[in-house]
Design an enzyme around this catalytic site. Structure first.
Site, short mmCIF file in Angstrom:
data_model
loop_
_atom_site.label_atom_id
_atom_site.label_comp_id
_atom_site.label_asym_id
_atom_site.label_seq_id
_atom_site.Cartn_x
_atom_site.Cartn_y
_atom_site.Cartn_z
N LYS A 25 36.98 36.21 46.50
CA LYS A 25 38.20 35.84 45.78
C LYS A 25 39.05 34.88 46.60
CE LYS A 25 38.77 39.78 42.68
NZ LYS A 25 39.62 40.92 42.29
N GLN A 48 32.04 50.78 48.85
CA GLN A 48 31.66 49.75 47.88
C GLN A 48 31.07 48.61 48.71
OE1 GLN A 48 35.62 49.77 46.77
NE2 GLN A 48 36.27 48.13 48.12
N ASP A 73 34.46 40.97 43.15
CA ASP A 73 33.80 40.64 44.42
C ASP A 73 33.07 41.83 45.04
OD1 ASP A 73 36.24 41.89 44.72
OD2 ASP A 73 36.86 40.72 46.48
N ASP A 94 39.73 54.75 50.16
CA ASP A 94 40.02 53.81 49.07
C ASP A 94 39.49 54.35 47.74
OD1 ASP A 94 40.75 50.72 48.90
OD2 ASP A 94 38.97 51.00 47.67
N ASN A 95 40.35 54.38 46.73
CA ASN A 95 39.93 54.79 45.37
C ASN A 95 38.95 55.97 45.35
OD1 ASN A 95 41.48 52.94 44.05
ND2 ASN A 95 39.82 51.55 43.48
N GLU A 154 43.59 57.76 48.63
CA GLU A 154 44.34 56.72 47.91
C GLU A 154 43.88 56.73 46.46
OE1 GLU A 154 44.96 52.21 46.72
OE2 GLU A 154 43.08 53.24 46.94
N LYS A 178 46.17 40.14 50.80
CA LYS A 178 44.84 40.64 50.47
C LYS A 178 43.83 39.49 50.41
CE LYS A 178 46.10 42.94 46.71
NZ LYS A 178 46.07 43.88 45.55
N TYR A 179 44.33 38.28 50.13
CA TYR A 179 43.40 37.15 49.94
C TYR A 179 43.65 36.00 50.89
CZ TYR A 179 43.60 39.81 45.61
OH TYR A 179 43.62 40.84 44.71
#
Ligand code: Z3D
Length: 657
Positions: free
Chosen positions: A253, A313, A348, A384-385, A413, A525-526
């Site tokens: 991204k 992930q 991504d 994360d998630n 989270e 973040k990007y």
């Protein structure tokens, strides 16, 4: 007819979560108060004890027994033990009819009434003989001897037989039922004992790649190390880093979540894995694993810990995609669909298929990632998630890792439906994110705190109040200016013993990518973001002071000692916190734009404060002192100057309930 039916009933054992299906949680060194309703039909007395097994004991090891004490009001039994070892404890309760104790009390009444008790003494002797048959060693010998006396051996005078029969020291010798079938055992309950950092800590989230003075130069662990003394000085306990691994190139991204990137774009760190490696590798631009270990060591020297992100992930370039294609969901055309957390799309990354045929090796590989970083000195993971992975996986993985490393702490989270967030905490997550970021009005805050403190939730759910995250810049912060940041910081740091901020909060960064969005403009973040950490208008003084006060005042280190108090003004939020005879009163103006005034009603009777004579309250935030009197006192808070009072009330003149 079933003679194995319990003679004694054990009900409502507390503390417990879902009747014992899930463990409760405590911090090392704290007392665990266990209680239960225990009763039986008829008039017999009951013997009951708490059984406890610490984590260092094997399954076959015997339980430690602690007698339970009965309290007439509220008709329950109580015992306490201290959680002195990290890890998973077990506890249960057993009870049986106290045959000899019952007989003793009956005898006592007859003797008092002047009755002839010769026959009773023979009965008592028979009870002691039965007990002696089940006892061992010295206890057995003493019971045999006592039975002989009661039975009238060697013409013992009746008075002496009675005295021996009523001897209180006989009861502890009979710490078992006279027949095994009379024993009732409750189910086994579990307790997770964590170190204090799991329940009390101030978190700071930062992207190590942004620790640079030039957006064209990627920050390194060495750069990030240089930031650490400042964070320690501000009083943070935990420095949390988003993923530090190589970042994928496929579907990387670009700035502001654009679906395509240009050369030189750094990509989202959550897009884990590239040619350079996956979850156990370090992004080459940050340095090496050795550099990371040095960063951890430096943080530890400064009294802080490093928390890592655990995001299960893979970017399409992650080594697992080629090595273990079976760990991913294949669509009929052989392609893999990107991950989602509706309505968010993560184009991504690929999700992992936790229920694939080869799931055992996948689950173990995920577990081994944690073990790898634990070997590098990491003890805290922000997961994360987690709600997008199976509950069964977490229950297994957390227990497995913590059995080896009981000092490991996991923060969930999950921003999802309440039951799913609770489920993750029940399954073993030591802390959890909450909806705090979105709760800005008085009624929302009151409701949030009521939920967290009510009932069983406080037994297993440790909230971590983040005032912002890289994903959440609330509208309140976007529009409220510097005062809004001060208000939210104060609320986070005082309402919850665990709280955190994400970089830029201290600088009151408030620009969203577009109106109506909670995403930051030019989100870190990007892209790499360069900041002046001392830029004018920062709220570093607030942070430093609050972190100092949190360490100093036990009331701010515990969650449940909190009561929201009524004040008439809807823009003023008021609550009390207490511990160890100390009483704090926090009064916050929730309106970042305008002064607000209200009467505050101090519960003087409850706090043992004088109702007639004046008393002095001290504002821990400003050092100011005020002379108050009685219940109702006037408060005015102008956010341009101060957003809150954190008042220390004088010591109670009588014990506080
Ligand atoms: C959140 C993560 C970031 C970006 C996305 C990007 C994704 C993968 C998300 C997925 C979970 C978690 C993180 N809530 O920041 O999303 O926002 O645009 O697609 O690179 O990473 O890990 O906080």
């Amino acid at each position: 007819m079933d003679s194995s039916l319990p003679r004694v009933v054990i009900e409502d054992v507390r503390p417990a979560v879902d009747a014992g299906r899930y463990p409760i949680k405590r911090v090392l060194g704290t007392a665990v108060h266990v209680s239960a309703a225990i009763f039986k039909d008829g008039h017999d007395l009951i013997a009951a004890r708490l059984l406890v097994k610490s984590p260092d004991k094997s399954a076959a090891a015997s339980w430690d027994a602690i007698p339970l004490q009965y309290r007439f009001d509220p008709d329950r039994w109580y015992a306490t033990f201290t959680a002195q070892t990290l890890g998973r404890w077990q506890y249960t309760i057993e009870a049986w009819p106290d045959a000899y104790g019952s007989w003793q009390s009956d005898l006592r009444k007859r003797v008092a009434a002047g009755q002839d008790v010769a026959t009773e003494l023979i009965e008592g002797a028979a009870l002691l003989e039965r007990a002696a048959r089940r006892a061992r060693g010295a206890a057995k010998r003493q019971l045999v001897a006592a039975a002989a006396v009661l039975g009238g051996a060697s013409d013992t005078p009746i008075q002496e037989r009675i005295e021996r029969a009523l001897d209180a020291s006989l009861l502890p010798l009979i710490d078992f039922p006279l027949e095994e079938a009379a024993r009732t055992r409750a189910e086994v309950f579990e307790l997770i004992v964590d170190r204090e950092a799991a329940a009390f800590s101030a978190w700071y989230e930062m992207f190590p790649r942004s620790q640079t003075d030039d957006p064209a130069r990627h920050g390194t662990f060495a750069d990030a190390s240089e930031r650490l003394p400042d964070l320690a000085e501000l009083g943070f306990d935990v420095v949390y880093l988003p993923p530090i691994h190589p970042i994928g190139r496929t579907h990387r991204k670009g700035p502001n979540n654009s679906r395509s990137s240009r050369p030189g774009d750094v990509g989202s760190p959550w897009a884990i894995g590239a040619d350079e490696g996956g979850h156990t590798a370090v992004h080459p631009d940050l340095g090496s694993v050795t550099d990371f270990e040095a960063f951890v060591k430096r943080a530890n020297e400064l009294g802080m810990e490093v928390a890592l992100d655990f995001a299960l992930q893979c970017s399409p370039d992650h080594p697992w995609v080629a090595e273990h294609p079976e760990w991913f969901f294949r669509r009929p055309d052989g392609s893999i669909h990107y991950a989602e957390n509706p309505p968010k799309k993560y184009e991504d990354i690929y999700p992992l298929n936790f229920w694939c045929e080869d799931r055992v090796s996948l689950w173990e590989a995920c577990r081994d990632v944690l073990l790898f970083w634990i070997d590098c000195g990491v003890k805290i993971f922000r997961v994360d998630n987690p709600h997008t992975k199976p509950f069964a996986f977490w229950e297994w993985c957390l227990a497995d890792v913590q059995a080896r490393h009981p000092d490991t702490v996991f923060l969930a989270e999950a921003f999802t439906r309440p039951n799913r967030m609770k489920a993750l905490a029940k399954l073993g997550f030591n802390q959890s994110y909450t909806y705090f970021t979105w709760k800005n009005s008085k009624w929302e805050l009151r409701e949030l705190m009521t939920d967290l403190l009510a009932g069983e939730m406080a037994e297993y759910y440790r909230p971590n109040f983040f005032a912002n995250t890289p994903d959440i810049l609330h509208e309140y912060l976007q529009s409220g200016g510097r005062s809004a940041f001060r208000i939210r910081l104060l609320l986070a740091a005082t309402l919850s013993p665990i709280y955190g901020i994400y970089s830029g909060f201290e600088l009151c960064e408030s620009t969203a990518v577009h109106e109506g969005s909670e995403e930051y403009q030019d989100s870190e973040k990007y892209q790499i973001r360069v900041r002046d950490w001392h830029a004018p208008g920062n709220i570093r003084d607030d942070i430093r002071l609050l972190n100092q006060l949190r360490r100093k005042h036990l009331a701010l280190r515990q969650l449940i000692n909190l009561e929201v108090l009524h004040v008439a003004n809807e823009n003023v939020f008021c609550f009390r916190k207490w511990a160890d005879g100390e009483e704090l009163l926090c009064i916050v103006n929730l309106d970042p734009h305008r002064p607000q005034e209200t009467m505050v009603s101090v519960p003087v009777e409850k706090l043992g404060l004088p109702a007639e004579t004046p008393y002095v309250v001290e504002d821990l935030l400003s050092g100011d002192r005020y002379t108050w009197q009685g219940r109702d006192n006037y408060v005015r808070l102008d956010p341009a100057a101060r957003v809150a009072h954190l008042l220390r009330l004088p010591a109670a003149t009588r014990a506080v309930a």
